[in-house]
Design an enzyme around this catalytic site. Structure first.
Site, PDB file in Angstrom:
ATOM      1  N   CYS A 182      -3.001  -3.936   1.585  1.00 24.22           N
ATOM      2  CA  CYS A 182      -1.749  -4.406   0.966  1.00 24.22           C
ATOM      3  C   CYS A 182      -0.924  -5.268   1.904  1.00 24.22           C
ATOM      4  O   CYS A 182       0.042  -5.893   1.477  1.00 24.22           O
ATOM      5  CB  CYS A 182      -0.919  -3.222   0.501  1.00 24.22           C
ATOM      6  SG  CYS A 182      -1.821  -2.105  -0.536  1.00 24.22           S
TER       7      CYS A 182
ATOM      8  N   HIS B  65       6.669  -4.255   0.420  1.00 21.19           N
ATOM      9  CA  HIS B  65       5.485  -3.981  -0.393  1.00 21.19           C
ATOM     10  C   HIS B  65       5.861  -2.984  -1.488  1.00 21.19           C
ATOM     11  O   HIS B  65       6.562  -2.012  -1.244  1.00 21.19           O
ATOM     12  CB  HIS B  65       4.366  -3.427   0.490  1.00 21.19           C
ATOM     13  CG  HIS B  65       3.186  -2.980  -0.303  1.00 21.19           C
ATOM     14  ND1 HIS B  65       2.638  -3.761  -1.300  1.00 21.19           N
ATOM     15  CD2 HIS B  65       2.467  -1.827  -0.283  1.00 21.19           C
ATOM     16  CE1 HIS B  65       1.632  -3.109  -1.844  1.00 21.19           C
ATOM     17  NE2 HIS B  65       1.507  -1.930  -1.257  1.00 21.19           N
TER      18      HIS B  65
ATOM     19  N   ASN C  17       1.535  -1.025  -8.026  1.00 21.89           N
ATOM     20  CA  ASN C  17       1.136  -1.515  -6.715  1.00 21.89           C
ATOM     21  C   ASN C  17      -0.007  -2.521  -6.889  1.00 21.89           C
ATOM     22  O   ASN C  17      -1.098  -2.144  -7.300  1.00 21.89           O
ATOM     23  CB  ASN C  17       0.694  -0.314  -5.863  1.00 21.89           C
ATOM     24  CG  ASN C  17       0.220  -0.720  -4.484  1.00 21.89           C
ATOM     25  OD1 ASN C  17       0.056  -1.890  -4.178  1.00 21.89           O
ATOM     26  ND2 ASN C  17      -0.010   0.283  -3.646  1.00 21.89           N
TER      27      ASN C  17
END
Ligand code: ACO
Length: 334
Positions: free
Chosen positions: A113, A253, A283
């Site tokens: 990520c 994030h 996500n």
């Protein structure tokens, strides 16, 4: 060394939306649990026949248009992803070809990520050193394709999408002011898609054991994320010589609202300066930060001269952050 900034952005998510109510039909979960524990309400899913390169291509088209840059002007395409079309060729080569970026080098980058932050840090070096003038950085994922849809602890978390940014030289004093990147491979097992590579090549056995899907130690990742997101934001601001009061916009994030809130508290900045879109997308791994960036810009949340921080963590384990003084005006003449 040249100053480098982001002169155009774009993003793309597939049309299909999967709500928490839809997930209630798949696994033993409920809307209230998902919202309380994660903040996620819905996420977008790519259809079975849509590879990640398609999402990346659509986001890249918009970013090039926004930057008023033609595909043949692009010197390098970097795609950050953990869900590339194939083991090889790289997704970046596929995207560059579709865009008509025939003068561009291309490679994929894998930092979970944190991929987009690693991508812009890499692009920054190529431009700052004078090797390239225009680099396209894309973070794209189709995580829906590597989820175990019977595992309620992971299948509720993830979504598909792509975000892209065009990087070019900018006026002195603007653009990227500092970077902070890190890794700790000892935590690799906390977040992994174990099979399909050279350690556990694809076999009937690996498929039967679901080893081609995301395996995660949620609690451990959570503890790591809360600590690292706060620490790395503080460090990257210190490197830029700026105090937290100077921050106009924070793009973290988008993994879990509780992780975002804890890191914002640690950093000590006002929640209205924080971009949150995980309620709509879940996500999206390497796509989370660039999609949030593109939406923030299009919503008018960044003005010339604003100080912006992007910060992420991910599989590896990895982490990264950068500070920018915002401008979209490129400086291509030198
Ligand atoms: N619905 C209902 N109950 C559930 C669900 C669900 N979807 N998932 C788990 N539960 C249950 C568990 O079975 C457990 O039940 P038990 O007490 O009877 O055993 C209970 O809920 C609590 O489970 P925990 O795992 O302790 O829940 P927690 O509060 O830790 O939340 C979560 C889980 C949301 C996954 C959290 O740990 C988290 O966000 N971790 C970080 C995840 C993350 O950010 N990953 C990064 C992904 S990739 C990346 O961004 C790099």
């Amino acid at each position: 060394m040249r100053n480098v900034g982001i002169v155009g952005t774009g993003s793309y998510v597939p049309d299909k939306v999967l709500t928490n109510a839809d997930l209630e039909k798949l696994v033993d979960t409920n809307d209230e649990w998902i919202i309380t524990r994660t903040g996620i309400k819905e996420r977008h899913m790519a259809p079975a026949d849509m590879p990640v390169s398609e999402l990346c291509y659509q986001a890249a088209l918009k970013a090039l248009e926004d930057a008023k840059v033609g595909p043949e002007e692009v010197d390098l395409v970097i795609v950050a992803t953990v869900t590339g079309d194939h083991a090889f060729p790289s997704t970046s080569c596929i995207v560059a070809d579709r865009l008509g970026a025939k003068n561009a080098a291309a490679f994929d980058l894998q930092a979970g990520c944190t991929g987009f932050i690693y991508g812009v840090a890499t692009a920054n070096q190529f431009i700052a050193a004078g090797m390239y003038k225009t680099v396209l950085v894309i973070g794209g994922e189709t995580l829906s394709k590597i989820i175990n849809w019977e595992d309620r602890s992971t299948c509720i978390l993830f979504g598909d999408g792509a975000g892209a940014a065009v990087l070019q030289p900018v006026e002195e004093g603007y653009g990227f002011l500092s970077f902070e990147l890190g890794s700790d491979g000892s935590g690799g097992k906390l977040l992994t898609q174990p099979a399909g590579g050279s350690r556990y090549p694809a076999s009937q056995d690996t498929v039967e054991k679901n080893l081609h899907t995301i395996q995660m130690e949620g609690k451990e990742v959570y503890k790591f994320a809360v600590k690292i997101m706060g620490d790395v934001s503080v460090n990257v601001l210190e490197k830029a010589g700026l105090s937290k009061e100077k921050v106009d916009l924070l793009i973290p994030h988008q993994a879990n609202i509780r992780i975002v809130e804890a890191s914002v508290k640690r950093l000590g900045i006002s929640p209205d300066k924080v971009v949150v879109n995980l309620d709509r997308y879940g996500n999206m791994s390497a796509a989370s930060i660039p999609v949030a960036l593109d939406e923030a810009i299009r919503a008018g949340r960044l003005r010339e001269g604003d100080i912006m921080v992007m910060v992420g963590f991910g599989a590896g384990l990895t982490w990264g952050a950068c500070v920018l003084k915002w401008t979209k005006v490129g400086k291509m003449h030198d």
